[in-house]
Design an enzyme around this catalytic site. Structure first.
Site, mmCIF file in Angstrom:
data_model
loop_
_atom_site.group_PDB
_atom_site.id
_atom_site.type_symbol
_atom_site.label_atom_id
_atom_site.label_comp_id
_atom_site.label_asym_id
_atom_site.label_seq_id
_atom_site.Cartn_x
_atom_site.Cartn_y
_atom_site.Cartn_z
ATOM 1 N N ASP A 65 0.872 -1.102 -0.080
ATOM 2 C CA ASP A 65 -0.030 -0.081 0.084
ATOM 3 C C ASP A 65 1.023 1.063 0.103
ATOM 4 O O ASP A 65 2.331 0.935 0.105
ATOM 5 C CB ASP A 65 -0.903 0.094 1.085
ATOM 6 N N LEU A 66 0.364 2.346 -0.077
ATOM 7 C CA LEU A 66 1.178 3.697 -0.113
ATOM 8 C C LEU A 66 0.818 4.438 0.989
ATOM 9 O O LEU A 66 1.887 4.442 2.012
ATOM 10 C CB LEU A 66 0.678 4.297 -1.419
ATOM 11 N N ASP A 67 -0.338 5.045 1.165
ATOM 12 C CA ASP A 67 -0.576 5.923 2.538
ATOM 13 C C ASP A 67 -0.335 5.044 3.849
ATOM 14 O O ASP A 67 -0.858 3.967 3.954
ATOM 15 C CB ASP A 67 -1.761 6.697 2.316
ATOM 16 N N SER A 110 -3.142 0.497 -4.059
ATOM 17 C CA SER A 110 -3.488 1.532 -3.324
ATOM 18 C C SER A 110 -4.589 2.285 -3.509
ATOM 19 O O SER A 110 -5.141 2.282 -4.748
ATOM 20 C CB SER A 110 -2.467 2.538 -3.407
ATOM 21 N N ARG A 111 -5.299 2.897 -2.788
ATOM 22 C CA ARG A 111 -6.484 3.952 -2.981
ATOM 23 C C ARG A 111 -5.983 5.223 -2.598
ATOM 24 O O ARG A 111 -6.884 6.128 -2.030
ATOM 25 C CB ARG A 111 -7.721 3.558 -2.056
ATOM 26 N N LYS A 152 -9.421 -4.274 -1.394
ATOM 27 C CA LYS A 152 -8.474 -4.199 -2.539
ATOM 28 C C LYS A 152 -8.487 -5.317 -3.475
ATOM 29 O O LYS A 152 -7.529 -5.735 -4.134
ATOM 30 C CB LYS A 152 -7.055 -3.701 -1.873
ATOM 31 N N ASP A 206 -1.794 -0.998 5.867
ATOM 32 C CA ASP A 206 -2.341 -0.328 7.308
ATOM 33 C C ASP A 206 -3.978 -0.419 7.691
ATOM 34 O O ASP A 206 -4.129 -0.144 8.583
ATOM 35 C CB ASP A 206 -1.770 1.058 7.409
#
Length: 207
Positions: free
Chosen positions: A59-61, A102-103, A136, A159
């Site tokens: 994931d990113l954030d 990622s969203r 996801k 996360d």
């Protein structure tokens, strides 16, 4: 004794009109750890596990970086969690594919622009970055189609609990991160993956 002026949660004087309030200073981003030292330790962790995933998905954030794309002020540069770069470098050196699920942003192209500014875009293959209300599963179906890697050969770091639950149902080994990707979380992920691969049910995992 005069009453003290009220303050909001950010410590700003709430008695002042909003247009007169000073914008609170954001804390400085944490410095990146020595990427080569982190990379060396990550490679040691991988060498200690006889079975490794073919693809690691991030994931990113709040996983690779400690902020939300849409909330980072335009005058600030993006930054990674301290150990993220070294871990990515180790995966690349070991020949393990890297992907993104990622969203991260409702604004098209923002997250990918951040990856380029951080100089890590070239390490990442499938980049499934799109906003949706659902977990996801859709991201992973697309990653599977693009890479040809079965779900049971993937390791995922995120996360959000709902993403972990949904993705685990596909047969992906998952790790919940609370404060970003770290060597400790990588160790947990590699152990989880090795244990799931040795499980009698591993061959029944969906792919």
């Amino acid at each position: 004794m005069a009453a003290r002026p009220a303050a909001d949660r950010e410590g700003v004087d709430a008695s002042e009109p909003w247009w007169r309030r000073k914008r609170p200073r954001r804390p400085l981003p944490p410095p990146e750890a020595d990427a080569e030292a982190v990379k060396a330790e990550a490679l040691e962790l991988m060498a200690a596990h006889p079975v490794l995933p073919r693809l690691v998905v991030f994931d990113l954030d709040h996983t690779l970086w400690p902020f939300q794309c849409d909330r980072l002020p335009k005058d600030e540069l993006p930054y990674l969690y301290p150990q993220a770069r070294g871990i990515l470098n180790a995966l690349k050196d070991r020949g393990i594919e890297i992907a993104i699920a990622s969203r991260a942003s409702r604004r098209k192209g923002v997250a990918k622009a951040f990856l380029e500014k951080l100089g890590i875009h070239f390490m990442i293959g499938a980049q499934e970055i799109f906003y949706t209300w659902s977990p996801k599963s859709e991201h992973f179906q697309s990653i599977h189609r693009k890479t040809g890697v079965a779900f049971k050969y993937m390791l995922f770091f995120d996360d959000e609990v709902r993403n972990i639950i949904a993705t685990r149902k596909l047969g992906v080994s998952c790790v919940l991160v609370e404060k970003g990707i770290t060597l400790d979380k990588l160790r947990t992920g590699l152990s989880n993956y090795a244990n799931s691969s040795a499980s009698p049910n591993a061959e029944q995992a969906k792919g």
